[in-house]
Design a protein around this motif. Sequence first.
Motif, PDB file in Angstrom:
ATOM      1  N   LEU A 103       0.813  -1.213   0.000  1.00  0.00           N
ATOM      2  CA  LEU A 103       0.000   0.000   0.000  1.00  0.00           C
ATOM      3  C   LEU A 103       0.849   1.268   0.000  1.00  0.00           C
ATOM      4  O   LEU A 103       0.315   2.366  -0.154  1.00  0.00           O
ATOM      5  N   ALA A 104       2.157   1.107   0.170  1.00  0.00           N
ATOM      6  CA  ALA A 104       3.035   2.275   0.143  1.00  0.00           C
ATOM      7  C   ALA A 104       3.163   2.856  -1.260  1.00  0.00           C
ATOM      8  O   ALA A 104       3.606   3.995  -1.430  1.00  0.00           O
ATOM      9  N   PHE A 105       2.769   2.096  -2.251  1.00  0.00           N
ATOM     10  CA  PHE A 105       2.852   2.568  -3.625  1.00  0.00           C
ATOM     11  C   PHE A 105       1.539   3.225  -4.035  1.00  0.00           C
ATOM     12  O   PHE A 105       0.476   2.892  -3.510  1.00  0.00           O
ATOM     13  N   PRO A 106       1.582   4.173  -4.955  1.00  0.00           N
ATOM     14  CA  PRO A 106       0.365   4.905  -5.332  1.00  0.00           C
ATOM     15  C   PRO A 106      -0.642   4.008  -6.030  1.00  0.00           C
ATOM     16  O   PRO A 106      -0.294   2.939  -6.547  1.00  0.00           O
ATOM     17  N   CYS A 107      -1.891   4.460  -6.033  1.00  0.00           N
ATOM     18  CA  CYS A 107      -2.939   3.717  -6.733  1.00  0.00           C
ATOM     19  C   CYS A 107      -2.659   3.703  -8.232  1.00  0.00           C
ATOM     20  O   CYS A 107      -2.055   4.620  -8.786  1.00  0.00           O
ATOM     21  N   ASN A 108      -3.121   2.666  -8.879  1.00  0.00           N
ATOM     22  CA  ASN A 108      -2.826   2.454 -10.298  1.00  0.00           C
ATOM     23  C   ASN A 108      -3.698   3.320 -11.203  1.00  0.00           C
ATOM     24  O   ASN A 108      -4.857   3.609 -10.883  1.00  0.00           O
ATOM     25  N   LYS A 109      -3.120   3.692 -12.336  1.00  0.00           N
ATOM     26  CA  LYS A 109      -3.833   4.498 -13.323  1.00  0.00           C
ATOM     27  C   LYS A 109      -4.705   3.604 -14.200  1.00  0.00           C
ATOM     28  O   LYS A 109      -4.691   2.385 -14.092  1.00  0.00           O
ATOM     29  N   LYS A 110      -5.434   4.232 -15.100  1.00  0.00           N
ATOM     30  CA  LYS A 110      -6.340   3.491 -15.985  1.00  0.00           C
ATOM     31  C   LYS A 110      -5.564   2.510 -16.860  1.00  0.00           C
ATOM     32  O   LYS A 110      -4.536   2.858 -17.432  1.00  0.00           O
ATOM     33  N   TYR A 111      -6.070   1.287 -16.914  1.00  0.00           N
ATOM     34  CA  TYR A 111      -5.520   0.164 -17.686  1.00  0.00           C
ATOM     35  C   TYR A 111      -4.194  -0.371 -17.119  1.00  0.00           C
ATOM     36  O   TYR A 111      -3.574  -1.210 -17.748  1.00  0.00           O
ATOM     37  N   GLU A 112      -3.786   0.103 -15.946  1.00  0.00           N
ATOM     38  CA  GLU A 112      -2.629  -0.487 -15.288  1.00  0.00           C
ATOM     39  C   GLU A 112      -3.069  -1.699 -14.479  1.00  0.00           C
ATOM     40  O   GLU A 112      -4.191  -1.758 -13.976  1.00  0.00           O
ATOM     41  N   GLN A 113      -2.174  -2.661 -14.334  1.00  0.00           N
ATOM     42  CA  GLN A 113      -2.501  -3.881 -13.608  1.00  0.00           C
ATOM     43  C   GLN A 113      -2.735  -3.584 -12.133  1.00  0.00           C
ATOM     44  O   GLN A 113      -2.005  -2.813 -11.508  1.00  0.00           O
ATOM     45  N   CYS A 114      -3.771  -4.190 -11.582  1.00  0.00           N
ATOM     46  CA  CYS A 114      -4.092  -3.985 -10.165  1.00  0.00           C
ATOM     47  C   CYS A 114      -4.318  -5.300  -9.431  1.00  0.00           C
ATOM     48  O   CYS A 114      -4.691  -5.304  -8.254  1.00  0.00           O
ATOM     49  N   GLY A 115      -4.108  -6.415 -10.096  1.00  0.00           N
ATOM     50  CA  GLY A 115      -4.305  -7.707  -9.452  1.00  0.00           C
ATOM     51  C   GLY A 115      -4.005  -8.841 -10.404  1.00  0.00           C
ATOM     52  O   GLY A 115      -3.719  -8.627 -11.586  1.00  0.00           O
ATOM     53  N   GLY A 116      -4.076 -10.055  -9.870  1.00  0.00           N
ATOM     54  CA  GLY A 116      -3.823 -11.228 -10.688  1.00  0.00           C
ATOM     55  C   GLY A 116      -2.650 -12.042 -10.186  1.00  0.00           C
ATOM     56  O   GLY A 116      -2.068 -11.750  -9.128  1.00  0.00           O
ATOM     57  N   ASP A 117      -2.290 -13.045 -10.946  1.00  0.00           N
ATOM     58  CA  ASP A 117      -1.227 -13.963 -10.561  1.00  0.00           C
ATOM     59  C   ASP A 117       0.117 -13.241 -10.473  1.00  0.00           C
ATOM     60  O   ASP A 117       0.551 -12.605 -11.434  1.00  0.00           O
ATOM     61  N   GLY A 118       0.762 -13.324  -9.319  1.00  0.00           N
ATOM     62  CA  GLY A 118       2.077 -12.730  -9.127  1.00  0.00           C
ATOM     63  C   GLY A 118       2.082 -11.238  -8.832  1.00  0.00           C
ATOM     64  O   GLY A 118       3.148 -10.660  -8.619  1.00  0.00           O
ATOM     65  N   PHE A 119       0.911 -10.596  -8.803  1.00  0.00           N
ATOM     66  CA  PHE A 119       0.859  -9.145  -8.560  1.00  0.00           C
ATOM     67  C   PHE A 119       1.025  -8.869  -7.072  1.00  0.00           C
ATOM     68  O   PHE A 119       0.292  -9.412  -6.242  1.00  0.00           O
ATOM     69  N   ARG A 120       1.981  -7.986  -6.708  1.00  0.00           N
ATOM     70  CA  ARG A 120       2.263  -7.701  -5.305  1.00  0.00           C
ATOM     71  C   ARG A 120       2.343  -6.204  -5.005  1.00  0.00           C
ATOM     72  O   ARG A 120       2.838  -5.799  -3.961  1.00  0.00           O
ATOM     73  N   ARG A 121       1.877  -5.375  -5.922  1.00  0.00           N
ATOM     74  CA  ARG A 121       1.878  -3.941  -5.675  1.00  0.00           C
ATOM     75  C   ARG A 121       0.546  -3.526  -5.065  1.00  0.00           C
ATOM     76  O   ARG A 121      -0.273  -4.363  -4.688  1.00  0.00           O
ATOM     77  N   ASN A 122       0.338  -2.221  -4.990  1.00  0.00           N
ATOM     78  CA  ASN A 122      -0.898  -1.697  -4.428  1.00  0.00           C
ATOM     79  C   ASN A 122      -2.080  -2.063  -5.331  1.00  0.00           C
ATOM     80  O   ASN A 122      -2.083  -1.732  -6.509  1.00  0.00           O
ATOM     81  N   PRO A 123      -3.096  -2.739  -4.798  1.00  0.00           N
ATOM     82  CA  PRO A 123      -4.212  -3.157  -5.647  1.00  0.00           C
ATOM     83  C   PRO A 123      -5.259  -2.076  -5.906  1.00  0.00           C
ATOM     84  O   PRO A 123      -6.217  -2.325  -6.639  1.00  0.00           O
ATOM     85  N   CYS A 124      -5.083  -0.887  -5.328  1.00  0.00           N
ATOM     86  CA  CYS A 124      -6.105   0.145  -5.495  1.00  0.00           C
ATOM     87  C   CYS A 124      -5.966   0.852  -6.838  1.00  0.00           C
ATOM     88  O   CYS A 124      -4.926   0.836  -7.484  1.00  0.00           O
ATOM     89  N   CYS A 125      -7.056   1.487  -7.263  1.00  0.00           N
ATOM     90  CA  CYS A 125      -7.094   2.257  -8.512  1.00  0.00           C
ATOM     91  C   CYS A 125      -7.376   3.723  -8.190  1.00  0.00           C
ATOM     92  O   CYS A 125      -7.933   4.051  -7.143  1.00  0.00           O
ATOM     93  N   GLN A 126      -7.001   4.588  -9.106  1.00  0.00           N
ATOM     94  CA  GLN A 126      -7.254   6.009  -8.915  1.00  0.00           C
ATOM     95  C   GLN A 126      -8.753   6.273  -8.854  1.00  0.00           C
ATOM     96  O   GLN A 126      -9.573   5.451  -9.258  1.00  0.00           O
ATOM     97  N   GLU A 127      -9.112   7.428  -8.334  1.00  0.00           N
ATOM     98  CA  GLU A 127     -10.510   7.772  -8.128  1.00  0.00           C
ATOM     99  C   GLU A 127     -11.305   7.667  -9.430  1.00  0.00           C
ATOM    100  O   GLU A 127     -10.870   8.124 -10.485  1.00  0.00           O
ATOM    101  N   GLY A 128     -12.483   7.048  -9.337  1.00  0.00           N
ATOM    102  CA  GLY A 128     -13.334   6.865 -10.508  1.00  0.00           C
ATOM    103  C   GLY A 128     -13.093   5.563 -11.253  1.00  0.00           C
ATOM    104  O   GLY A 128     -13.838   5.247 -12.183  1.00  0.00           O
ATOM    105  N   LEU A 129     -12.074   4.817 -10.848  1.00  0.00           N
ATOM    106  CA  LEU A 129     -11.751   3.553 -11.510  1.00  0.00           C
ATOM    107  C   LEU A 129     -11.975   2.384 -10.550  1.00  0.00           C
ATOM    108  O   LEU A 129     -11.988   2.555  -9.343  1.00  0.00           O
ATOM    109  N   VAL A 130     -12.159   1.211 -11.125  1.00  0.00           N
ATOM    110  CA  VAL A 130     -12.320  -0.010 -10.329  1.00  0.00           C
ATOM    111  C   VAL A 130     -11.377  -1.075 -10.877  1.00  0.00           C
ATOM    112  O   VAL A 130     -11.030  -1.071 -12.054  1.00  0.00           O
TER     113      VAL A 130
END
Length: 286
Positions: free
Chosen positions: A151-178
């Motif tokens: 969670l120390a990393f910023p939320c992801n931008k549009k079309y950036e990866q936010c989850g899935g196999d091997g993903f270990r960064r911040n799973p949140c998305c910028q405001e207005g995105l899911v």
Amino acid sequence: VLNTSANSKCVCVCAHADLKMSLFLKPLTLAAFAATASGQCSPVGQNCWETQCCKNPKMLCHAKKEGWAMCMSNCTKGIHKTDPKKDQYWECNVLAKCAWGAASGENCMIKGCCQEPGKTCFAKVEGYGQCRMKCPKGWDCTKVTKPHPQLAFPCNKKYEQCGGDGFRRNPCCQEGLVCHGKQPAYYMQCVSKDEANNTNKKAADDDDDEVANVDFSAQIKGLPEDKNAHAQYLGFYAFGAAFMIVASAAFFIARQQMCQRRSSHKALCTDDDFQEETFERVSLEG
């Protein structure tokens, strides 16, 4: 125990001047001194991601990316041209053992603990919390006791990866995105809510079509849908055999009656051997 000599105070003042820290962040430097005394902090040039403190009290542990941080006197988020070209970006988040209170604005969910006694890390919303004495009304108020360093990393931008196999960064998305994905176990990305809804609707329609096709194919092939399919087939076979037997018997009886009434058809009622003998006699007499 901290050294309270004049030299030690001078060092603290110099650190304050170099790092341009606010008065509230002074305890952070004191915590660095305490960690140094225990011998658990990292020297300059080594990764401080795990220790989250520096032996040099003039420095703080700044995160470059997940799993890598270094002790630096200051850090500017962005491109550092002195690093290799393929790995020049720094997040520059300051790492410490535990989080400070609400005045710092620090997300306590990253470290899962609070630096100040009596305070607890309460979740405000998903992915963000603060150290408070009591949980404010309207918050999620889940007590966080385990660190979430991603969670120390910023939320992801549009079309950036936010989850899935091997993903270990911040799973949140910028405001207005899911965060959404057709196969969440393998890949998810940040999209707008409309895109996510359209994808879900299309997937539901495809599932309905697939079910309809399967049902139609089953009807064409005549596949029975109950567990007594074999019993039904055996019943059909038995009925067919019985029908053939009855039909043959009826034909035989009808044939016998016809032969008895009409002498011209009497030959039909005799055995094959008798017919052959009769035909031979007729031929000889002729």
